[in-house]
Design an enzyme around this catalytic site. Structure first.
Site, short mmCIF file in Angstrom:
data_model
loop_
_atom_site.label_atom_id
_atom_site.label_comp_id
_atom_site.label_asym_id
_atom_site.label_seq_id
_atom_site.Cartn_x
_atom_site.Cartn_y
_atom_site.Cartn_z
N GLY A 29 0.60 26.92 32.46
CA GLY A 29 0.24 27.75 31.32
C GLY A 29 1.31 28.74 30.92
O GLY A 29 2.40 28.82 31.50
N SER A 30 0.98 29.53 29.91
CA SER A 30 1.97 30.42 29.29
C SER A 30 2.40 31.57 30.20
O SER A 30 3.54 32.02 30.11
CB SER A 30 1.41 30.98 27.98
OG SER A 30 0.20 31.70 28.21
N ASP A 83 -8.03 31.95 31.89
CA ASP A 83 -8.48 32.13 30.51
C ASP A 83 -9.48 33.28 30.39
O ASP A 83 -9.52 33.97 29.38
CB ASP A 83 -9.12 30.85 29.99
CG ASP A 83 -8.16 29.67 30.06
OD1 ASP A 83 -6.98 29.85 29.69
OD2 ASP A 83 -8.56 28.59 30.52
N LYS A 93 -10.85 28.75 33.97
CA LYS A 93 -9.53 28.19 33.80
C LYS A 93 -9.66 26.80 33.19
O LYS A 93 -10.74 26.23 33.19
CB LYS A 93 -8.79 28.09 35.14
CG LYS A 93 -8.44 29.46 35.75
CD LYS A 93 -7.82 29.35 37.12
CE LYS A 93 -6.68 28.38 37.21
NZ LYS A 93 -5.59 28.66 36.23
N GLY A 94 -8.56 26.29 32.68
CA GLY A 94 -8.58 24.94 32.15
C GLY A 94 -8.29 24.83 30.67
O GLY A 94 -8.44 23.76 30.09
N GLY A 95 -7.87 25.93 30.05
CA GLY A 95 -7.51 25.86 28.65
C GLY A 95 -6.40 24.85 28.41
O GLY A 95 -6.31 24.23 27.35
N GLY A 96 -5.56 24.69 29.44
CA GLY A 96 -4.48 23.71 29.35
C GLY A 96 -4.83 22.37 29.94
O GLY A 96 -3.95 21.52 30.11
N GLU A 102 -5.43 22.47 39.37
CA GLU A 102 -5.31 23.91 39.66
C GLU A 102 -6.30 24.34 40.73
O GLU A 102 -5.97 25.13 41.62
CB GLU A 102 -5.54 24.71 38.37
CG GLU A 102 -4.40 24.57 37.36
CD GLU A 102 -4.71 25.20 36.02
OE1 GLU A 102 -3.77 25.40 35.24
OE2 GLU A 102 -5.89 25.49 35.74
#
Length: 214
Positions: A29-30, A83, A93-96, A102
């Site tokens: 992620g970012s 997230d 989590k898991g936006g990506g 993960e």
């Protein structure tokens, strides 16, 4: 202050937790994008495991030694973004779309540290909740879950279909148990507080450390 400034502050603080000889799990992620150069800059003798092809490629480009997760049964430390971060340290989590890998890496680590900008702090967990689903029997799985939306994205690296649960998340712990019990659900994006050792939040150019009460 920009989110990128806060992400960078949190990432750089987390990089200082890494010591020579460690096996380190790298998230996706970012915010992790700021973590990788901060780790590489320290020039430590470490071994890494990545949760996505993108992270692995970026880490190798910076000179970090990345090994296959299939050959590592424990890690000293895993660092990843989130997230949503609730006050009790439950996460989403898991936006990506990398939540399965993960979660495997976070669970294998002696310490799992979450890094994020201040916008990721929430009063309570809310939907959507990322899901990875088996392609086999997908229609039946979707019917059983009920409140779910498929994402128009490529499948996961392991062939899973990416979706989001859109129903109620009033009781995240109960929802996590139920989602895990549904045949065809590979993994969901709710991470329990028991998995989280520390949360490092960027606030401007400084950081706030939130350690879970044991």
């Amino acid at each position: 202050m920009s989110q990128d400034t806060e992400k960078k502050a949190a990432a750089e603080a987390a990089a200082l937790l890494i010591e020579d000889g460690m096996i380190v799990g790298l998230g996706t992620g970012s915010t992790v994008a700021f973590l990788l150069p901060a780790i590489a800059k320290r020039k430590l003798d470490i071994r890494c495991v990545a949760t996505s092809a993108a992270t692995e490629e970026a880490a190798r480009a910076l000179g970090l030694a990345v090994e296959s997760a299939d050959e590592v049964d424990r890690l000293d430390l895993a660092i990843d973004g989130a997230d949503q971060i609730a006050p009790d340290h439950w996460l989403v989590k898991g936006g990506g779309a990398a939540q399965t890998r993960e979660k495997i890496i976070a669970a294998a680590a002696d310490r799992f540290v979450v890094i994020a900008d201040s916008s990721k702090l929430v009063a309570e967990i809310a939907t959507p909740i990322p899901l990875e689903l088996l392609p086999f029997g997908l229609a039946a799985t979707l019917k059983r879950i009920g409140h779910v939306t498929l994402r128009d994205v490529p499948r996961s690296p392991d062939g899973g279909v990416i979706a989001d649960y859109t129903g109620s998340a009033a009781d995240p712990e109960r929802l996590a148990v139920w989602l895990s019990s549904v045949p065809g659900v590979v993994e969901h994006g709710i991470f329990p507080a028991s998995m989280v050792h520390e949360v490092i939040i960027g606030r401007g150019k400084t950081v706030e450390r939130l350690t879970r009460a044991l």
